[in-house]
Design a protein around this motif. Structure first.
Motif, PDB file in Angstrom:
ATOM      1  N   ALA A  39      39.649  35.082  40.864  1.00 12.29           N
ATOM      2  CA  ALA A  39      39.824  34.562  39.503  1.00 12.29           C
ATOM      3  C   ALA A  39      40.480  33.182  39.529  1.00 12.29           C
ATOM      4  O   ALA A  39      40.094  32.290  38.771  1.00 12.29           O
ATOM      5  CB  ALA A  39      40.661  35.543  38.682  1.00 12.29           C
ATOM      6  N   HIS A  40      41.473  33.015  40.403  1.00 13.23           N
ATOM      7  CA  HIS A  40      42.114  31.696  40.525  1.00 13.23           C
ATOM      8  C   HIS A  40      41.112  30.645  41.013  1.00 13.23           C
ATOM      9  O   HIS A  40      41.084  29.513  40.502  1.00 13.23           O
ATOM     10  CB  HIS A  40      43.309  31.767  41.481  1.00 13.23           C
ATOM     11  N   LEU A  41      40.299  31.005  41.996  1.00 12.69           N
ATOM     12  CA  LEU A  41      39.291  30.067  42.497  1.00 12.69           C
ATOM     13  C   LEU A  41      38.266  29.750  41.416  1.00 12.69           C
ATOM     14  O   LEU A  41      37.817  28.603  41.291  1.00 12.69           O
ATOM     15  CB  LEU A  41      38.599  30.657  43.735  1.00 12.69           C
ATOM     16  N   GLN A  42      37.895  30.755  40.628  1.00  9.53           N
ATOM     17  CA  GLN A  42      36.957  30.505  39.538  1.00  9.53           C
ATOM     18  C   GLN A  42      37.559  29.555  38.514  1.00  9.53           C
ATOM     19  O   GLN A  42      36.892  28.630  38.032  1.00  9.53           O
ATOM     20  CB  GLN A  42      36.557  31.812  38.858  1.00  9.53           C
ATOM     21  N   LYS A  43      38.829  29.754  38.177  1.00 13.85           N
ATOM     22  CA  LYS A  43      39.500  28.866  37.220  1.00 13.85           C
ATOM     23  C   LYS A  43      39.582  27.441  37.760  1.00 13.85           C
ATOM     24  O   LYS A  43      39.641  26.479  36.989  1.00 13.85           O
ATOM     25  CB  LYS A  43      40.911  29.394  36.908  1.00 13.85           C
ATOM     26  N   ALA A  44      39.572  27.306  39.096  1.00  8.55           N
ATOM     27  CA  ALA A  44      39.619  25.978  39.724  1.00  8.55           C
ATOM     28  C   ALA A  44      38.236  25.348  39.843  1.00  8.55           C
ATOM     29  O   ALA A  44      38.092  24.260  40.392  1.00  8.55           O
ATOM     30  CB  ALA A  44      40.267  26.076  41.107  1.00  8.55           C
ATOM     31  N   GLY A  45      37.209  26.056  39.327  1.00  3.83           N
ATOM     32  CA  GLY A  45      35.873  25.476  39.289  1.00  3.83           C
ATOM     33  C   GLY A  45      34.897  25.981  40.332  1.00  3.83           C
ATOM     34  O   GLY A  45      33.742  25.548  40.361  1.00  3.83           O
ATOM     35  N   HIS A  46      35.336  26.910  41.190  1.00  4.72           N
ATOM     36  CA  HIS A  46      34.449  27.431  42.229  1.00  4.72           C
ATOM     37  C   HIS A  46      33.668  28.641  41.708  1.00  4.72           C
ATOM     38  O   HIS A  46      34.033  29.248  40.709  1.00  4.72           O
ATOM     39  CB  HIS A  46      35.257  27.778  43.476  1.00  4.72           C
ATOM     40  N   GLN A  47      32.588  28.984  42.401  1.00  5.56           N
ATOM     41  CA  GLN A  47      31.686  30.033  41.918  1.00  5.56           C
ATOM     42  C   GLN A  47      31.895  31.335  42.684  1.00  5.56           C
ATOM     43  O   GLN A  47      31.605  31.418  43.872  1.00  5.56           O
ATOM     44  CB  GLN A  47      30.222  29.611  42.044  1.00  5.56           C
ATOM     45  N   PRO A  48      32.346  32.384  42.001  1.00  6.75           N
ATOM     46  CA  PRO A  48      32.524  33.669  42.684  1.00  6.75           C
ATOM     47  C   PRO A  48      31.236  34.473  42.752  1.00  6.75           C
ATOM     48  O   PRO A  48      30.451  34.499  41.797  1.00  6.75           O
ATOM     49  CB  PRO A  48      33.566  34.379  41.804  1.00  6.75           C
ATOM     50  N   ILE A  49      31.031  35.116  43.870  1.00  4.87           N
ATOM     51  CA  ILE A  49      29.962  36.094  44.013  1.00  4.87           C
ATOM     52  C   ILE A  49      30.653  37.432  44.288  1.00  4.87           C
ATOM     53  O   ILE A  49      31.326  37.581  45.313  1.00  4.87           O
ATOM     54  CB  ILE A  49      29.009  35.746  45.165  1.00  4.87           C
ATOM     55  N   ILE A  50      30.551  38.347  43.369  1.00  6.65           N
ATOM     56  CA  ILE A  50      31.146  39.674  43.548  1.00  6.65           C
ATOM     57  C   ILE A  50      30.062  40.566  44.132  1.00  6.65           C
ATOM     58  O   ILE A  50      29.069  40.874  43.470  1.00  6.65           O
ATOM     59  CB  ILE A  50      31.661  40.236  42.209  1.00  6.65           C
ATOM     60  N   LEU A  51      30.248  40.945  45.384  1.00  6.02           N
ATOM     61  CA  LEU A  51      29.229  41.711  46.095  1.00  6.02           C
ATOM     62  C   LEU A  51      29.597  43.188  46.099  1.00  6.02           C
ATOM     63  O   LEU A  51      30.534  43.616  46.783  1.00  6.02           O
ATOM     64  CB  LEU A  51      29.077  41.201  47.529  1.00  6.02           C
ATOM     65  N   MET A  52      28.875  43.977  45.331  1.00  7.38           N
ATOM     66  CA  MET A  52      29.076  45.418  45.318  1.00  7.38           C
ATOM     67  C   MET A  52      28.406  46.018  46.563  1.00  7.38           C
ATOM     68  O   MET A  52      27.265  45.701  46.883  1.00  7.38           O
ATOM     69  CB  MET A  52      28.474  46.032  44.057  1.00  7.38           C
ATOM     70  N   GLY A  53      29.140  46.858  47.258  1.00  7.58           N
ATOM     71  CA  GLY A  53      28.634  47.409  48.519  1.00  7.58           C
ATOM     72  C   GLY A  53      27.753  48.633  48.331  1.00  7.58           C
ATOM     73  O   GLY A  53      28.019  49.695  48.917  1.00  7.58           O
ATOM     74  N   GLY A  54      26.713  48.479  47.530  1.00  4.64           N
ATOM     75  CA  GLY A  54      25.805  49.596  47.306  1.00  4.64           C
ATOM     76  C   GLY A  54      25.082  50.047  48.560  1.00  4.64           C
ATOM     77  O   GLY A  54      24.663  51.200  48.670  1.00  4.64           O
ATOM     78  N   GLY A  55      24.931  49.120  49.519  1.00  6.18           N
ATOM     79  CA  GLY A  55      24.301  49.453  50.789  1.00  6.18           C
ATOM     80  C   GLY A  55      25.308  49.933  51.817  1.00  6.18           C
ATOM     81  O   GLY A  55      25.149  50.994  52.425  1.00  6.18           O
ATOM     82  N   THR A  56      26.378  49.178  52.013  1.00  8.24           N
ATOM     83  CA  THR A  56      27.384  49.540  53.015  1.00  8.24           C
ATOM     84  C   THR A  56      28.140  50.817  52.646  1.00  8.24           C
ATOM     85  O   THR A  56      28.628  51.529  53.528  1.00  8.24           O
ATOM     86  CB  THR A  56      28.386  48.382  53.207  1.00  8.24           C
ATOM     87  N   ALA A  57      28.241  51.124  51.357  1.00 12.11           N
ATOM     88  CA  ALA A  57      28.924  52.362  50.952  1.00 12.11           C
ATOM     89  C   ALA A  57      28.167  53.596  51.425  1.00 12.11           C
ATOM     90  O   ALA A  57      28.727  54.694  51.484  1.00 12.11           O
ATOM     91  CB  ALA A  57      29.083  52.401  49.435  1.00 12.11           C
ATOM     92  N   ARG A  58      26.900  53.422  51.763  1.00 12.45           N
ATOM     93  CA  ARG A  58      26.120  54.552  52.273  1.00 12.45           C
ATOM     94  C   ARG A  58      26.574  54.943  53.679  1.00 12.45           C
ATOM     95  O   ARG A  58      26.271  56.015  54.170  1.00 12.45           O
ATOM     96  CB  ARG A  58      24.632  54.204  52.286  1.00 12.45           C
ATOM     97  N   ILE A  59      27.322  54.025  54.326  1.00 13.06           N
ATOM     98  CA  ILE A  59      27.852  54.282  55.664  1.00 13.06           C
ATOM     99  C   ILE A  59      29.356  54.525  55.618  1.00 13.06           C
ATOM    100  O   ILE A  59      29.864  55.499  56.133  1.00 13.06           O
ATOM    101  CB  ILE A  59      27.553  53.091  56.604  1.00 13.06           C
ATOM    102  N   GLY A  60      30.088  53.595  55.000  1.00 10.59           N
ATOM    103  CA  GLY A  60      31.544  53.690  54.941  1.00 10.59           C
ATOM    104  C   GLY A  60      32.206  52.737  55.901  1.00 10.59           C
ATOM    105  O   GLY A  60      31.835  52.634  57.067  1.00 10.59           O
ATOM    106  N   ASP A  61      33.201  52.017  55.405  1.00 12.24           N
ATOM    107  CA  ASP A  61      33.936  51.032  56.198  1.00 12.24           C
ATOM    108  C   ASP A  61      35.075  51.727  56.930  1.00 12.24           C
ATOM    109  O   ASP A  61      35.930  52.343  56.305  1.00 12.24           O
ATOM    110  CB  ASP A  61      34.490  49.954  55.257  1.00 12.24           C
ATOM    111  N   PRO A  62      35.126  51.630  58.268  1.00  6.84           N
ATOM    112  CA  PRO A  62      36.220  52.259  59.010  1.00  6.84           C
ATOM    113  C   PRO A  62      37.528  51.476  58.930  1.00  6.84           C
ATOM    114  O   PRO A  62      38.568  51.974  59.352  1.00  6.84           O
ATOM    115  CB  PRO A  62      35.689  52.281  60.449  1.00  6.84           C
ATOM    116  N   SER A  63      37.508  50.260  58.392  1.00  9.46           N
ATOM    117  CA  SER A  63      38.704  49.415  58.354  1.00  9.46           C
ATOM    118  C   SER A  63      39.817  50.104  57.573  1.00  9.46           C
ATOM    119  O   SER A  63      39.638  50.488  56.425  1.00  9.46           O
ATOM    120  CB  SER A  63      38.389  48.069  57.694  1.00  9.46           C
TER     121      SER A  63
END
Length: 391
Positions: A39-63
């Motif tokens: 949100a701060h970067l967007q307010k500074a004029g940059h373009q956010p891409i919010i990537l929903m993990g619809g594909g990776t959630a099918r596996i699961g992140d071990p992190s």
């Protein structure tokens, strides 16, 4: 390359992305620092891409995980994405802006496995992957092959967004550092291009408690999982030493005002905490709900204000006239998740009904215990629940 990233951001608007894990129906406070940064970067004029993990959630992140995640259905993942977008929209402006909401299932689901291994897998070293903390921790308890693929898929996300959108920056929590670096290296190998990563440390509390955790579990944004009142009260009760830092991290007030509010002493620090609770609740639940929660807190603790902001449930007078066991009463509210939890609360002296301590687990609560047509239940010092009596 922090100096290089600073130069790049100073050149003009840049595209960056953050990945959101849709394995649950709601975001919680632990997810929000990278979204606030977006949100701060967007307010500074940059373009956010919010990537929903619809594909990776099918596996699961071990992190950051100590064991294999439970698999969930594709339909549930899609449902979770639909419920999380309005929550993200509280901080990221998708209306009349260049913000983009994407889903990595769009390119991961159609992948041909053999082609993927030939084109992408050949750029990854197993020895290198095993040096990352997320994998080293999991190896001690067992790391499944399906999870081992996760880093390749997240790296491929970065490559795809670089190709499709010209995205040059990925941001996330510091548990994502290994995955982010792997994506940068993949882009350098495949596209001979330089990209960047930016991570944020886990937010902790000065009292040693995990940030965003309550007696009832995680502090969710979905009000059906964490009531707005309980959400407000969490922020109202943070340690004094954390007030300035939480203003800076979880609100958009000016740095000067955040520092001034955090520097308050004595009774004034409580006023700062009330302001913190109001600001964060208004951002994530709306001003109307924040006012309602604030008035509910006043009613619970000082006798003034509007009680409607306190979590509540209606019970018929006829049921109360017959008598309700104290354990049954508390366990049907958000104060206790089970009768065994209610029993511990009662036996430890933490249960009150209209400010009368109840220490007998067999006690029956009846109409004689009601005051002004209601029962005010209290668990511990700061958690309340209101029972409204109906005809």
């Amino acid at each position: 390359d922090e100096p290089g990233l600073r130069v790049k951001l100073a050149e003009g608007p840049q595209k960056f992305y953050i990945g959101v894990d849709p394995t649950g129906p709601s975001l919680h406070i632990g997810h929000l620092v990278p979204i606030y940064a977006s949100a701060h970067l967007q307010k500074a004029g940059h373009q956010p891409i919010i990537l929903m993990g619809g594909g990776t959630a099918r596996i699961g992140d071990p992190s950051g995980k100590t064991e294999l995640r439970q698999m969930i259905s594709y339909a549930q993942i899609d449902k979770n994405i639909a419920s999380q977008k309005p929550q993200i929209s509280k901080l990221i402006d998708f209306d009349n802006t260049n913000a983009l909401l994407a889903n990595n299932a769009d390119w991961l689901a159609p992948l041909n496995y053999i082609d993927f291994l030939r084109d992408i897998g050949r750029h990854f070293s197993v020895n290198r992957m095993l040096t990352f903390e997320a994998y080293k921790q999991r190896l001690e308890k067992g790391l499944s092959f399906i999870e081992f693929n996760y880093q390749l898929l997240q790296s491929y996300d970065f490559l795809e967004l670089y190709r499709r959108e010209g995205c040059i920056l990925q941001i996330g929590g510091d548990d994502q550092w290994g995955n982010i670096v792997a994506g940068m290296e993949l882009i350098r190998r495949v596209e001979s291009a330089e990209t960047y990563g930016l991570t944020f440390p886990l937010v902790t509390r000065s009292d040693g408690k995990k940030m965003g955790k309550t007696e009832k579990g995680a502090l969710f944004l979905d009000s059906s999982l964490t009531s707005v009142y309980d959400f407000y009260q969490y922020w109202r009760n943070v340690p004094d030493a954390d007030v300035e830092r939480f203003f800076l991290t979880f609100t958009f007030l000016s740095v000067e005002e955040c520092r001034a509010l955090g520097a308050a002493e004595g009774s004034d620090i409580n006023k700062s905490k009330e302001r913190l609770a109001y600001e964060v609740t208004a951002l994530l639940h709306g001003e109307k709900e924040a006012v309602k929660a604030r008035e509910g807190a006043k009613a619970a603790f000082s006798g003034g204000g509007d009680k409607s902001g306190i979590p509540s449930e209606k019970i018929g007078k006829a049921e109360l006239e017959a008598g309700i066991n104290i354990l049954d009463l508390f366990s049907r509210t958000s104060l206790c998740s089970s009768k065994s939890e209610a029993r511990r609360l009662v036996l430890q002296g933490g249960a009150r009904v209209n400010d009368v301590k109840i220490e007998d687990a067999e006690a029956l609560i009846g109409m004689a215990d009601a005051v002004d047509g209601e029962l005010m239940l209290k668990a511990g010092k700061k958690r309340f629940f209101r029972i409204e009596l109906t005809d």
